[in-house]
Design a protein around this motif. Structure first.
Motif, PDB file in Angstrom:
ATOM      1  N   ARG A  91       1.029  -1.151  -0.138  1.00 38.37           N
ATOM      2  CA  ARG A  91      -0.475   0.113   0.204  1.00 38.37           C
ATOM      3  C   ARG A  91       0.987   1.335   0.395  1.00 38.37           C
ATOM      4  O   ARG A  91       1.607   1.064   0.267  1.00 38.37           O
ATOM      5  CB  ARG A  91      -1.020   0.223   1.556  1.00 38.37           C
ATOM      6  N   LEU A  92       0.963   2.226  -1.099  1.00 41.77           N
ATOM      7  CA  LEU A  92       1.248   3.156  -1.228  1.00 41.77           C
ATOM      8  C   LEU A  92       0.559   4.902  -0.826  1.00 41.77           C
ATOM      9  O   LEU A  92      -0.352   5.128  -0.947  1.00 41.77           O
ATOM     10  CB  LEU A  92       1.259   3.356  -2.769  1.00 41.77           C
ATOM     11  N   ILE A  93       1.640   5.659  -0.216  1.00 43.01           N
ATOM     12  CA  ILE A  93       1.104   6.839  -0.230  1.00 43.01           C
ATOM     13  C   ILE A  93       1.975   7.823  -1.357  1.00 43.01           C
ATOM     14  O   ILE A  93       3.289   7.250  -0.871  1.00 43.01           O
ATOM     15  CB  ILE A  93       1.296   8.131   0.875  1.00 43.01           C
ATOM     16  N   LYS A  94       1.395   8.134  -2.488  1.00 35.91           N
ATOM     17  CA  LYS A  94       1.571   9.229  -3.739  1.00 35.91           C
ATOM     18  C   LYS A  94       1.071  10.529  -3.449  1.00 35.91           C
ATOM     19  O   LYS A  94       0.310  10.389  -2.700  1.00 35.91           O
ATOM     20  CB  LYS A  94       1.892   8.130  -4.986  1.00 35.91           C
ATOM     21  N   GLY A  95       2.165  11.588  -3.832  1.00 37.66           N
ATOM     22  CA  GLY A  95       1.618  12.689  -4.472  1.00 37.66           C
ATOM     23  C   GLY A  95       2.377  13.583  -4.524  1.00 37.66           C
ATOM     24  O   GLY A  95       2.070  14.702  -4.262  1.00 37.66           O
ATOM     25  N   ALA A 213       0.057  -1.939  -7.106  1.00 33.95           N
ATOM     26  CA  ALA A 213       1.186  -1.894  -6.737  1.00 33.95           C
ATOM     27  C   ALA A 213       1.420  -3.439  -6.828  1.00 33.95           C
ATOM     28  O   ALA A 213       1.116  -4.450  -6.367  1.00 33.95           O
ATOM     29  CB  ALA A 213       2.570  -1.203  -5.642  1.00 33.95           C
ATOM     30  N   ASP A 214       2.279  -4.241  -7.471  1.00 34.13           N
ATOM     31  CA  ASP A 214       2.518  -5.094  -8.007  1.00 34.13           C
ATOM     32  C   ASP A 214       3.757  -5.989  -7.246  1.00 34.13           C
ATOM     33  O   ASP A 214       3.998  -6.915  -6.910  1.00 34.13           O
ATOM     34  CB  ASP A 214       2.234  -5.756  -9.339  1.00 34.13           C
ATOM     35  N   GLU A 215       4.003  -5.373  -7.540  1.00 32.18           N
ATOM     36  CA  GLU A 215       5.815  -5.342  -7.040  1.00 32.18           C
ATOM     37  C   GLU A 215       6.578  -4.196  -6.884  1.00 32.18           C
ATOM     38  O   GLU A 215       6.257  -3.093  -7.080  1.00 32.18           O
ATOM     39  CB  GLU A 215       6.934  -6.224  -7.385  1.00 32.18           C
ATOM     40  N   ALA A 216       7.433  -4.286  -5.850  1.00 30.16           N
ATOM     41  CA  ALA A 216       8.332  -3.420  -5.681  1.00 30.16           C
ATOM     42  C   ALA A 216       9.891  -3.503  -5.729  1.00 30.16           C
ATOM     43  O   ALA A 216      10.664  -4.603  -5.159  1.00 30.16           O
ATOM     44  CB  ALA A 216       7.889  -1.989  -4.229  1.00 30.16           C
ATOM     45  N   PHE A 217      10.955  -2.231  -5.766  1.00 29.52           N
ATOM     46  CA  PHE A 217      12.735  -2.832  -5.883  1.00 29.52           C
ATOM     47  C   PHE A 217      12.913  -1.173  -5.009  1.00 29.52           C
ATOM     48  O   PHE A 217      12.263  -0.352  -5.484  1.00 29.52           O
ATOM     49  CB  PHE A 217      13.234  -2.431  -6.772  1.00 29.52           C
ATOM     50  N   VAL A 228       6.716  -7.731  -2.853  1.00 25.69           N
ATOM     51  CA  VAL A 228       5.471  -8.785  -3.431  1.00 25.69           C
ATOM     52  C   VAL A 228       4.345  -8.501  -3.050  1.00 25.69           C
ATOM     53  O   VAL A 228       3.960  -9.003  -1.974  1.00 25.69           O
ATOM     54  CB  VAL A 228       5.798  -9.787  -4.673  1.00 25.69           C
ATOM     55  N   ARG A 229       3.269  -8.187  -3.691  1.00 24.16           N
ATOM     56  CA  ARG A 229       1.709  -7.802  -2.883  1.00 24.16           C
ATOM     57  C   ARG A 229       1.854  -9.303  -2.840  1.00 24.16           C
ATOM     58  O   ARG A 229       1.311  -9.701  -3.803  1.00 24.16           O
ATOM     59  CB  ARG A 229       1.151  -7.293  -3.753  1.00 24.16           C
ATOM     60  N   PRO A 230       1.010  -9.490  -1.344  1.00 21.85           N
ATOM     61  CA  PRO A 230       0.765 -10.600  -0.963  1.00 21.85           C
ATOM     62  C   PRO A 230      -0.938 -11.247  -2.146  1.00 21.85           C
ATOM     63  O   PRO A 230      -1.612 -10.203  -1.582  1.00 21.85           O
ATOM     64  CB  PRO A 230       0.024 -10.224   0.279  1.00 21.85           C
TER      65      PRO A 230
END
Length: 232
Positions: A91-95, A213-217, A228-230
């Motif tokens: 889960r993200l905060i963006k902006g 988001a599906d995955e993150a580096f 990786v998103r559960p």
């Protein structure tokens, strides 16, 4: 290449293959990805991109990347973008860069979204970074009060203020809207808050990116961590 942001961008670049239709994110980490992608394009890689802001549009053009729009190319293969905060469930905060509306539209039009970030953006609980909320100009104070009430309903409290530009005026987004920044400090129920904010008539979009988001580096001192998103 010791900059963690650039290391994360380079890791995501490995996912790009010829012919891809890409969403190009906004912000300092996403800019590294655009620059590295431009190097690959100049070396012969054939891709096309949809930028998520006017700033990214200008940078991509400078880097020689072919661009399109969601009107011309409504389905994308991959979006690579940064984040202001990311938790273990992706889960993200963006902006923070004021491009959350276009960023969310582009991410939603993509088969896959990959986040790139340095280790400082990884958190246990979202909310230390101010939550950006894009709003229409009409009734802005009524909308602010409704945002405060939505936060209170899920246990969030804190200042909700208009974002200002560098010369003391209210910042205006690429789509002509205003931005509130909600300093909640901690968001115990991101999904619940997202639903309540979606129901506020004056809110155009908010910076909670959930289920996108599906995955993150994530680049840190120990190298690149892949998240990786559960599965639901």
């Amino acid at each position: 290449m010791n900059d963690p942001k650039r290391l994360a961008a380079a890791a995501a670049l490995e996912l790009v293959v010829p012919g891809m239709k890409l969403g190009l994110g906004t912000g300092s980490t996403a800019a590294h990805f655009v620059e590295l992608l431009g190097e690959r394009v100049r070396a012969g890689l054939n891709v096309i991109g949809v930028p998520t802001s006017e700033a990214t549009h200008r940078l991509a053009q400078e880097c020689g990347i072919s661009l399109t729009t969601l009107e011309e190319t409504p389905e994308l293969d991959l979006t690579v973008d940064g984040a202001d905060e990311i938790d273990s469930a992706l889960r993200l905060i963006k902006g923070g860069g004021a491009a959350l509306l276009r960023e969310k539209i582009v991410a939603s039009a993509s088969r896959r979204m990959v986040v790139i970030a340095d280790g400082s953006k990884k958190v246990q609980t979202l909310g230390a970074f101010r939550l950006p909320i894009e709003v229409v100009r009409f009734g802005v104070e009524a909308t602010r009060r409704a945002i405060i009430a939505a936060g209170a309903a899920v246990g969030c409290s804190g200042d909700v203020s208009l974002r200002m530009d560098g010369v003391g005026h209210a910042l205006v987004t690429d789509e002509g809207h205003l931005l509130f920044d909600a300093s909640f400090g901690r968001i115990p129920d991101p999904e619940g808050l997202a639903l309540l904010l979606n129901a506020v008539p004056g809110v155009v979009e908010h910076g909670l990116f959930i289920g996108l988001a599906d995955e993150a580096f994530v680049a840190g001192e120990g190298g690149i961590e892949r998240l990786v998103r559960p599965a639901n």
